[in-house]
Enzyme design. Structure first.
Site, PDB file in Angstrom:
ATOM      1  N   LEU A  21       0.706  -1.356   0.177  1.00 35.00           N
ATOM      2  CA  LEU A  21      -0.009  -0.066   0.031  1.00 35.00           C
ATOM      3  C   LEU A  21       0.851   1.313   0.024  1.00 35.00           C
ATOM      4  O   LEU A  21       1.500   1.380   0.953  1.00 35.00           O
ATOM      5  CB  LEU A  21      -1.105   0.114   1.188  1.00 35.00           C
ATOM      6  CG  LEU A  21      -1.822  -1.224   1.410  1.00 35.00           C
ATOM      7  CD1 LEU A  21      -2.502  -1.081   2.897  1.00 35.00           C
ATOM      8  CD2 LEU A  21      -2.745  -1.510   0.133  1.00 35.00           C
ATOM      9  N   GLU A  22       0.649   1.978  -1.020  1.00 35.39           N
ATOM     10  CA  GLU A  22       1.449   3.397  -1.132  1.00 35.39           C
ATOM     11  C   GLU A  22       0.470   4.295  -0.894  1.00 35.39           C
ATOM     12  O   GLU A  22      -0.151   4.757  -1.989  1.00 35.39           O
ATOM     13  CB  GLU A  22       2.251   3.337  -2.323  1.00 35.39           C
ATOM     14  CG  GLU A  22       3.329   4.392  -2.328  1.00 35.39           C
ATOM     15  CD  GLU A  22       2.863   5.845  -2.718  1.00 35.39           C
ATOM     16  OE1 GLU A  22       2.409   6.677  -1.771  1.00 35.39           O
ATOM     17  OE2 GLU A  22       2.720   6.050  -3.641  1.00 35.39           O
TER      18      GLU A  22
END
Length: 560
Positions: A262-263
């Site tokens: 997850l960015e």
């Protein structure tokens, strides 16, 4: 290249109130140029049935792709690199038409970053994924130990709209080189560029190199499409977007235990020490704030300036910001800042500014939406400079994703660190100081995933480095060896080092059923002493084991 991105194109009706959704066409995506309001296309939004069909096709193609060599995969990436270099202008024009970004912003964010990802992967990807031999330790000295990296299968990337080409091809490059197929769910905000051009580049590249184009699947749609991708049964997920949506992705993926990278959001800082050369760093700060109209996950959203140079810096940047030129990059010349890509952002940004002013901040320039005299349907927000900010203000805590230079003041390095770490976001950061010792002192104390000394964002151009944040900025990494390995199954393997000479052997005292548990306890205890204790204890342990194994110790088992 689609007609709408060709030089001189002035077609497409001008939408008065542009929006990607039309209540009368709920299953359609309304695509338009956000800098002019020109209608580009109306595209059908993909549904769960489309996702399931795409996954089935990608799985069939991946079975064959997984058997290809690194050399064959390098041919595909080299072909892609050649195409990008030859068609830089076309790629940037398409991205510009769909997002409102300038051509220069496209060159920085779409072309350079993608080319560097390919270059690094070609040069170092095979080394990152080759069998990794490890030290087995003294206890297992007769074993050979290694980790292998094998493709997950079919992975998914749900990517944001701010860099439609790079955000699509970055995960694609990584997935393909690791031997995976991939589903790419692009944002509905850039459905036109994705489906009319970028998807065709990827598929044509595979065909040209003799591989099945079904290996990569492109999807565009609304929330239901994204949810269907996450819940489809893909083998891994990369998500680039907001923390709010990222948390939903993580919850949905957890039901299937699908691994995620997850960015998420950022509120990146640039700390400016008292000893800097302002003439040298202000151009970097301007690029860090206004690149892509501030619509960068690692854009500089907070500038924390030492009180000794604060006023001078404000004066110098104010004159530059006041001269920035806004407009549609493909229909007006010499544009510095394009448009906001998403509709409806002006009101939210104005409210952030108004709240800060109500709590003591000062707007030096900008602060409001900008109505272009020739393109009133364009989605513009004026380049803004606001000072006198404090950490408790909303603008210091909420991600703006806009062309806003927000300046804080500090007197000690500890105070600067405290301001920087007051945000819930912890993605990237910059520290500017000619005193390298003080610069590193500050960087070591920032709670972030990335930091740059005397620069902005260059960690992303060092593709050997992992990219990502901590806290509300997400978890996991893409880029570098860590990014390639993140889309692989990691398997630990041991084999006999000298199979004809020595293999694992259990002496009779340790074999089931055990005749004397007391002797077994002595043997296992002394084995630990031989491996881990000091030399005198090792000698005593060897003697005891010999006694038990050859003579028989007949030790009594303690059961009370």
């Amino acid at each position: 290249m689609p007609e709408e991105a060709l030089p001189g194109w002035k077609g497409g009706s001008i939408l008065k109130s542009p929006d990607i959704r039309d209540p009368l066409q709920p299953g359609q995506i309304i695509c338009y140029d956000p800098s002019t309001g020109r209608h580009l296309a109306t595209i059908r939004a993909h549904t769960k049935a489309d996702v399931d069909f795409a996954l089935a096709r990608a799985r069939r193609a991946q079975e064959k792709w997984a058997k290809t060599s690194f050399a064959e995969r390098k041919v595909v990436l080299q072909s892609l690199l050649d195409f990008i270099l030859e068609h830089q202008e076309s790629i940037c024009r398409v991205a510009s038409r769909d997002t409102g970004k300038t051509m220069v912003d496209g060159s920085f964010g779409e072309i350079l970053t993608t080319c560097e990802r390919i270059r690094w992967t070609l040069a170092h990807g095979e080394d990152a994924l080759k069998d990794d031999f490890r030290n087995p330790g003294l206890l297992m000295f007769y074993k050979s130990a290694k980790v292998t990296y094998r493709p997950m299968g079919v992975v998914a990337a749900l990517v944001s709209w701010n860099y439609p080409f790079h955000n699509t091809f970055g995960p694609l490059i990584t997935a393909l080189f690791a031997g995976n197929g991939i589903l790419i769910k692009a944002s509905e905000q850039v459905a036109w560029s994705t489906t009319t051009y970028f998807a065709n580049i990827a598929k044509s590249c595979l065909v040209a190199c003799g591989h099945d184009p079904e290996l990569v699947q492109f999807l565009v749609g609304f929330q239901d499409c994204g949810e269907a991708v996450v819940e489809s049964g893909v083998d891994g997920i990369t998500f680039i977007g907001s923390p709010q949506v990222g948390m939903k992705v993580a919850r949905a993926a957890s039901s299937l235990l699908t691994p995620c990278v997850l960015e998420l959001g950022g509120k990146d800082v640039a700390i400016v020490n008292r000893d800097v050369d302002l003439e040298a760093i202000i151009p970097i700060l301007m690029r860090g704030v206004f690149q892509n109209c501030g619509q960068n996950c690692i854009g500089i959203e907070r500038i924390i300036v030492h009180e000794d140079v604060h006023d001078k810096l404000v004066t110098m940047v104010a004159s530059r910001i006041a001269q920035l030129k806004q407009g549609p990059p493909l229909e007006a010349k010499n544009i510095d800042c394009g448009s906001m890509t998403m509709a409806g952002r002006t009101k939210a940004l104005e409210e952030l500014i108004e709240d800060a002013v109500a709590h003591g901040a000062e707007v030096v320039c900008g602060g409001k939406g900008f109505v272009h005299p020739e393109f009133p349907s364009g989605q513009f927000f004026a380049p803004t400079l606001i000072t006198g900010l404090r950490s408790e203000m909303k603008i210091a805590q909420e991600e703006a994703f806009a062309p806003i230079m927000a300046i804080f003041k500090f007197s000690t390095l500890e105070q600067a660190v405290a301001i920087a770490n007051s945000s819930i976001y912890s993605l990237g950061s910059s520290v500017f100081s000619r005193n390298q010792r003080e610069g590193i002192y500050v960087m070591d104390r920032l709670r972030v995933g990335m930091s740059n000394l005397n620069d902005f964002g260059v960690n992303y151009l060092c593709q050997s480095l992992p990219f990502g944040g901590v806290g509300k900025s997400g978890y996991g990494r893409f880029g570098g060896p860590e990014g390639l390995r993140a889309v692989c199954h990691q398997k630990s393997i041991t084999v006999d080092r000298w199979p004809m000479l020595i293999q694992t052997f259990l002496p009779p005292v340790l074999q089931y059923p055990m005749n004397n548990v007391g002797d077994a306890i002595v043997v296992t205890r002394d084995l630990a002493n031989i491996i881990y204790a000091g030399w005198s204890s090792r000698f005593m342990a060897v003697c005891e084991i010999i006694k038990v194994l050859i003579i028989g110790g007949n030790e009594k088992e303690r059961v009370e």
